[in-house]
Each structure stands twice: as C-alpha cells, then as structure tokens.
Enzyme design. Structure first.
Site, mmCIF file in Angstrom:
data_model
loop_
_atom_site.group_PDB
_atom_site.id
_atom_site.type_symbol
_atom_site.label_atom_id
_atom_site.label_comp_id
_atom_site.label_asym_id
_atom_site.label_seq_id
_atom_site.Cartn_x
_atom_site.Cartn_y
_atom_site.Cartn_z
ATOM 1 N N HIS A 501 2.405 5.259 -7.692
ATOM 2 C CA HIS A 501 0.564 5.631 -7.605
ATOM 3 C C HIS A 501 -0.066 4.687 -7.415
ATOM 4 C CE1 HIS A 501 0.831 9.595 -10.910
ATOM 5 N NE2 HIS A 501 1.967 9.291 -10.251
HETATM 6 C C1 LIG Z 1 9.639 9.117 -9.053
HETATM 7 C C2 LIG Z 1 7.854 9.180 -8.776
HETATM 8 C C3 LIG Z 1 7.133 9.965 -8.827
HETATM 9 C C4 LIG Z 1 6.207 10.480 -8.381
HETATM 10 N N1 LIG Z 1 5.558 12.151 -8.945
HETATM 11 C C5 LIG Z 1 4.449 12.295 -8.515
HETATM 12 C C6 LIG Z 1 3.886 13.566 -9.163
HETATM 13 O O1 LIG Z 1 4.566 14.099 -9.572
HETATM 14 N N2 LIG Z 1 2.359 13.559 -8.455
HETATM 15 C C7 LIG Z 1 2.337 13.384 -7.190
HETATM 16 O O2 LIG Z 1 1.062 13.463 -6.897
HETATM 17 N N3 LIG Z 1 2.619 12.434 -6.725
HETATM 18 C C8 LIG Z 1 3.664 11.503 -7.510
HETATM 19 N N4 LIG Z 1 4.155 10.407 -6.609
HETATM 20 C C9 LIG Z 1 4.306 10.149 -5.954
HETATM 21 C C10 LIG Z 1 4.568 10.403 -4.300
HETATM 22 O O3 LIG Z 1 5.580 10.842 -4.378
HETATM 23 C C11 LIG Z 1 4.063 10.045 -3.810
HETATM 24 O O4 LIG Z 1 2.088 9.901 -3.665
HETATM 25 C C12 LIG Z 1 4.078 10.901 -2.089
HETATM 26 O O5 LIG Z 1 5.361 11.064 -1.993
HETATM 27 C C13 LIG Z 1 3.700 9.760 -0.592
HETATM 28 O O6 LIG Z 1 4.103 10.578 0.127
HETATM 29 P P1 LIG Z 1 3.936 9.646 2.182
HETATM 30 O O7 LIG Z 1 4.175 10.618 2.892
HETATM 31 O O8 LIG Z 1 2.622 8.634 1.841
HETATM 32 O O9 LIG Z 1 4.411 8.487 1.055
HETATM 33 P P2 LIG Z 1 6.973 8.473 1.351
HETATM 34 O O10 LIG Z 1 7.063 9.920 0.387
HETATM 35 O O11 LIG Z 1 6.785 6.767 0.943
HETATM 36 O O12 LIG Z 1 7.032 8.164 2.831
HETATM 37 C C14 LIG Z 1 7.340 7.441 3.861
HETATM 38 C C15 LIG Z 1 8.288 7.327 4.518
HETATM 39 O O13 LIG Z 1 7.599 6.240 5.295
HETATM 40 C C16 LIG Z 1 9.663 5.648 5.497
HETATM 41 N N5 LIG Z 1 9.241 4.213 6.273
HETATM 42 C C17 LIG Z 1 8.298 3.584 5.596
HETATM 43 N N6 LIG Z 1 8.248 2.169 6.243
HETATM 44 C C18 LIG Z 1 8.821 2.681 7.735
HETATM 45 C C19 LIG Z 1 8.898 1.878 8.907
HETATM 46 N N7 LIG Z 1 8.862 0.418 8.861
HETATM 47 N N8 LIG Z 1 9.903 2.118 9.673
HETATM 48 C C20 LIG Z 1 10.368 3.796 9.792
HETATM 49 N N9 LIG Z 1 10.026 4.322 8.386
HETATM 50 C C21 LIG Z 1 9.449 3.518 7.332
HETATM 51 C C22 LIG Z 1 10.012 5.881 4.387
HETATM 52 O O14 LIG Z 1 11.185 5.464 4.112
HETATM 53 C C23 LIG Z 1 9.410 6.995 3.965
HETATM 54 O O15 LIG Z 1 10.379 8.010 4.068
HETATM 55 C C24 LIG Z 1 5.891 10.292 -7.177
HETATM 56 C C25 LIG Z 1 6.748 8.614 -6.695
HETATM 57 C C26 LIG Z 1 7.306 8.977 -7.838
HETATM 58 C C27 LIG Z 1 8.771 6.973 -6.471
#
Ligand SMILES: Cc1cc2nc3c(=O)[nH]c(=O)nc-3n(C[C@H](O)[C@H](O)[C@H](O)COP(=O)(O)OP(=O)(O)OC[C@H]3O[C@@H](n4cnc5c(N)ncnc54)[C@H](O)[C@@H]3O)c2cc1C
Ligand code: SF4
Length: 572
Positions: A501
């Site tokens: 987080h």
């Molecule tokens: C084990 C675990 C449990 C969790 N449980 C919860 C929960 O219960 N509730 C909650 O609210 N949140 C939870 N979270 C947090 C939640 O997963 C994240 O807040 C959310 O997935 C973030 O979404 P996002 O799209 O911002 O980023 P991400 O899901 O990280 O997606 C970003 C994407 O960008 C890609 N990327 C990064 N850099 C580059 C680049 N340079 N070029 C191309 N692609 C790139 C990555 O590969 C990834 O696929 C948890 C996280 C984990 C790890």
C-alpha cells in the site's frame, strides 16, 4: 536506434487496475488505444490446479523480477540506499492485470475526512496539531465529488459488503451482500459490540454470490479456497482486471495490447509529451510509440521513476520543499496487533479468502476525538481469515527459535489455535520521506532505479502505541490463554514490513506549486500526460488503496475523453 510506429490517440503504460479501467473506458468511447505492458498476458486458465504455495507465494511467480528491476531504500537522507533484492514488504505486480491479479480484494472507500484532511484537522484541532515538517494537504476533490466514481468501480467489480454508518454516504448499497461470517468473526463481533463498537464485514472483491456487472461480464461466487492473497483466482471470483475491464476493452476492437514491452522514457519537450519509448523484453528491439495523450499507470514506483527519467515535471527538493515529483511518499503502519494463543481450542484457520474479514470503524480517520493524543487519523481494527498456508504462516509464541525441533513442535501445536486482532494504520506525509532517482544503481535497461527515503514518523509511532491498547482490550474481551501485543513500531525495514500500500510521489491538489496533477490526474506541467494510481494520494489512509485508485481512474477516464474531444486544454 528505435523503430518509429504510427501515431495513436492514446498510449497507456502498464495494464493493471488503473491501466485496465482507462483502456476499457476510452475504447468504449471509440478511442484507439495502445496498451503497453512489460510482463506477459495471463488468463484464469493459468491458475488451474495452481494451489502451489512454493511457486506463487515464495518464488513470487506473478511478481516483478527483482533481478531486472527493483528500488533502493534508505531510512534517512544521510544513509546510502541499497537495492531491495528479495521480497519482504511490497510485492509489485507484473504482467497483464498487474498486482490486481494477486491482490486480496479488500475494497474500501476512503473517508470524507481523507479528502479534506488539512482543512478539517486545522478547523477542529488548530493549525499546530502536527508540526510543519508534516506536508499534509487537501486532495483537491471532496468525498461527494468522488462518490459516483466509487459507485461505478464497485458495480464493475461486484464488491460484496454492508453499509457502515460511520463512513461517507453511499448513493447505492454494495452490489452484492457481505461474505460469510465465520465462527471466529462471531467472537470478534460479540466482543466489540460489548465494548460499544460497530463491527461490519470487510468490503470484498471476492464475490459473495454470482454476479453480472453493467458491462455484461458474469463471474461466479468465491469458493473460500484460501489460495487468494499472492495467487490468481482460477474461478474468476476475485475481481481482477483480466476478468473484468480488459476483456471489455478487447471486445471493442480498439485496444492494441503489447506485452513483454517495457517503457523506458516518455518523450517530451518539457511542456507536452509526444509518445513513449519501449523495449521488447524478448528481442531487445526498441520502439517509439507516438501518441496525442500519454497515460502513465505503471504503479507508484514506476510512475515516479518514468517522470524523473524523462525529465518531466519538477523533482521534489526536500531541502527547499519545492517541486512535486517524488513528494509525500507514504506507507502504512501494521504494528499494534494482538495475537491470541489457545491451549485447547481449534479454529478452522485453513479455510478463507483474501478479503474475508470483520472490522470496526470506531478508530478510523477522525471517528474518535484526537484532542488528547499526539497524532491524527487512525486505524482499521480487524480480524481476517485469509486461510493459513503451511509454509508462510507459522504463528509461534515469542521466544521460540525460528527453526529446529522446538519451532516445529510449537508451529504444529498452534497451527489452528491462534487468532489475531490487527491494526492497519494511516501514515502522514513528512518532508524527509520521498522518492528520487538512485545515483548509483540501474535496471536491466540501463535506466536509474528509484530510490526511496523513508522511515516511520513520530506521528505513526504514537498511533501504533494507541492502537495496540485497543487491540489488546478487544483480545482480552474475546478471551484466550495467552496474549502477545506489538506495542511499538520498529524502524521501517524493506525486507520485513507488511503490505503493498505505497502512496504518493505524483500527488494531486489544487495548487501547481504543491502538487503534480489536478483532480483528473492531468499533469500541471504537461497537459497531455495523465498519471494515475496511488501515486496521486497526498497521504495514506488506514484503508487499502485500490477502491480509491479505481474511483480516480474512472474520473481520469472522463477527463481524458473530454481532453481528446476538445482537442486539449487544462481540465480544471
Ligand atoms: C499481495 C497483495 C495484496 C493486496 N491486497 C490488496 C487489497 O486487499 N486491497 C487493496 O485495496 N489493495 C491491495 N493490494 C494493492 C493493489 O494490488 C494495488 O493497489 C493495485 O493493484 C494497483 O493497481 P495499479 O494499476 O495502480 O498498479 P499495478 O497493478 O501494479 O499495475 C501496474 C502495471 O504496470 C506495469 N508496468 C510497470 N512499469 C512498466 C513499464 N515501465 N513499462 C510497461 N509496463 C510497466 C506492471 O507490470 C503492472 O502490470 C495488494 C497488493 C498485493 C501485492
Ligand atoms: S478465495 Fe475465493 S476469490 Fe480468492 S482465489 Fe479462492 S475462490 Fe478466488
């Protein structure tokens, strides 16, 4: 030498929750989108017969490969930062779906208090409640303004839950009812009610019942299989971008999804972006993808790193307080928990789901009076049942050695005979907690790594002390043979701390001097760049972040569609 590709209206960097929602909304509006993702594509079939704890939890198959890319960390500006070489704390996602494929699914809204935290704190407790070293600010959007976007996210994901009186108003109930109340939750419920608190079941993206969302996507109910946190869901019962928004975007025919493609730079002239450069991670070929709008959804760390590596926006300077890229990095505090040990009682700890839990709202935000304490905000006090896994979870009394026959004996004895009252606390921004580029370490593509300078603040430590008394009180009301409470918050350690987080670094606000993006997450300094994710949060609440990331992504989508239709301009 890069190969220059034909220009497109919109390019998205990263295909997790934020990227997936933007892709779905833009493509439904008829906009052609290129979605660039550094990892591979996955489907629910990849998880069939996949309850393999070693493979997914310990060898972190779904996560970013730290030998190619990581962050460096130091606790204070006068220390040398070192690379995080193994997973302990944050477990960063990789591949289509991002961390949304292996998350737990606890899907909260932040409080009305969160969005106006500076104004409301000063109004009630005066301007000096926290010292000037805490860089607290309002978000530039109120709860009432963001509420419809929360509602959209919850309907898309089918969030299961029950309305809680002490939180913000809801325009609709949760689309599906709460998860099952286990016998251990009944113990928590009875004890907290006796103490005058208000227990409720956690809002969950593990579906409590079969559900069809407004896009026509049908998913089945959760099986409580217990291989949820750190695992993909083979049933599609856990809301994941791969089983919700990304198929909708694909169906339109307007999404060109490119996997194994790592974006290294955003091309720009300092005021506008012209596209991105990416490397095919299999062939090593480099491509330039021109676009009218660049949407950065690559998670907190890479959102900040890409801007800094591309000289886009003004980097935060902790000496002067000027600049905003990298500012207000926050984490959360999870110390303050009380573990209950039983000599002759057994629970069914091996069943569960990632978002199966019960909580009280009484110590969240400003739901209790802070006049006589040295901190603001609060904690979610909760009991969860994710499903213990034999390698990862070995709760033993303190003083037991961490290996050998005594450890084995104790971990078998208590395997099914412990409970925990947990506390997940908010973290306030501090001028010395920030993100910048590491001067020494680089990733596999030669780009500087992100450096994190972070430790818990006095405010965080005071909050933990207070909450440890609350968890102890509840635990004693439940009753056990032996209790252990962590009363103090130790120094932040990137190898042992607890959740993914992370927030801040490209924060939102109303003033271009103190924030990087406006309330549509459009950059003040480059109007055709939108930076979306928890990087926009000016502080970290006690709640899990993804509900708020989802809401902000829907709002940003609206802004991007308007921006493209109007042919440019600031959205506020
Ligand atoms: C084990 C675990 C449990 C969790 N449980 C919860 C929960 O219960 N509730 C909650 O609210 N949140 C939870 N979270 C947090 C939640 O997963 C994240 O807040 C959310 O997935 C973030 O979404 P996002 O799209 O911002 O980023 P991400 O899901 O990280 O997606 C970003 C994407 O960008 C890609 N990327 C990064 N850099 C580059 C680049 N340079 N070029 C191309 N692609 C790139 C990555 O590969 C990834 O696929 C948890 C996280 C984990 C790890
Ligand atoms: S616990 Fe439920 S949502 Fe989680 S992986 Fe198992 S079936 Fe899917």
């Amino acid at each position: 030498m890069s190969t220059k590709l034909p220009k497109v209206p919109a390019v998205i960097v990263g295909m997790g929750w934020a990227g997936g929602i933007i892709a779905s909304e833009l493509t439904k509006a008829g906009i052609k989108v290129v979605g660039i993702e550094r990892g591979k594509e996955r489907t629910t079939n990849d998880y069939l017969m996949g309850h393999d704890e070693l493979r997914f939890q310990h060898r972190t198959e779904l996560m970013q490969d730290l030998s190619k890319e990581t962050i460096t960390h130091r606790n204070h500006p006068n220390m040398r930062a070192l690379p995080m070489r193994s997973y302990g704390t944050f477990i960063v996602g990789d591949g289509v779906g991002g961390a949304g494929s292996h998350w737990n699914g606890q899907t909260y809204r932040f409080l009305p208090y969160d969005f106006e935290i500076k104004s409301l704190t000063e109004e009630k407790y005066g301007a000096n409640k926290l010292g000037s070293e805490y860089t607290l600010q309002d978000w530039g959007i109120t709860y009432d303004e963001i509420e419809p976007y929360y509602d959209t996210f919850e309907k898309m994901a089918g969030i299961s839950g029950e309305t809680v009186e002490m939180y913000g108003h809801r325009s609709n109930p949760y689309p599906t009812g709460p998860m099952v109340k286990t016998p251990t939750f009944e113990l928590f419920e009875e004890a907290t009610k006796k103490l005058g608190y208000h227990p409720y079941m956690l809002p969950s993206a593990n579906l409590s019942e079969n559900y069809t969302n407004p896009d026509g996507i049908s998913r089945s109910a959760c099986q409580y299989c217990a291989f949820c946190e750190n695992f993909g869901c083979e049933y599609g019962a856990k809301a994941d971008p791969v089983v919700t928004v990304i198929p909708v975007a694909k169906e339109t025919g307007n999404l060109d999804l490119r996997t194994h493609s790592n974006v290294t730079r955003i091309l720009n002239d300092g005021t506008k972006a012209t596209g991105v450069v990416y490397v095919n991670t299999i062939t090593g070929e480099e491509f330039e993808q021109p676009a009218d709008v660049v949407i950065v959804t690559s998670y907190v760390f890479n959102n900040v790193r890409l801007l800094l590596n591309s000289n886009l926006g003004t980097p935060y300077n902790p000496e002067t307080g000027e600049g905003s890229i990298g500012k207000n990095y926050c984490y959360q505090v999870s110390a303050g928990a009380t573990t209950l040990f039983y000599e002759d009682k057994e629970f069914n700890n091996y069943a569960g789901a990632g978002a199966l839990g019960i909580e009280i709202p009484d110590f969240a935000g400003d739901n209790f009076d802070h006049s006589d304490v040295n901190f603001i905000h609060g904690s979610g006090i909760r009991m969860t049942q994710y499903g213990n896994r034999p390698i990862a979870i070995n709760q033993v009394p303190s003083g037991t050695s961490s290996w050998g026959s005594e450890f084995k004996k104790q971990s078998i004895k208590y395997a099914n005979s412990t409970l925990q009252v947990k506390s997940q606390g908010a973290s306030m921004p501090h001028k010395d907690n920030y993100l910048d580029l590491d001067p020494e370490y680089k990733d596999a593509y030669g780009m500087p790594l992100l450096r994190m300078t972070y430790d818990y603040t006095e405010q965080d430590k005071e909050l933990v002390k207070y909450m440890s008394k609350v968890t102890r009180k509840i635990a004693e009301e439940i009753g056990a043979d032996h209790y252990e409470t962590t009363e103090e918050q130790a120094a932040f350690n990137v190898n042992v701390d607890t959740n993914t987080h992370n927030t801040g670094g490209v924060i939102m606000g109303v003033d271009p001097k103190t924030s990087a993006v406006n309330s549509y997450l459009q950059m003040w300094e480059a109007e055709n760049v939108f930076v979306i994710g928890a990087s926009a949060f000016p502080h970290n609440s006690s709640f899990n972040p993804t509900g708020t990331i989802g809401a902000l992504s829907y709002r940003a989508s609206e802004g991007i569609i308007k921006y493209l239709k109007d042919g440019g301009g600031s959205l506020v």
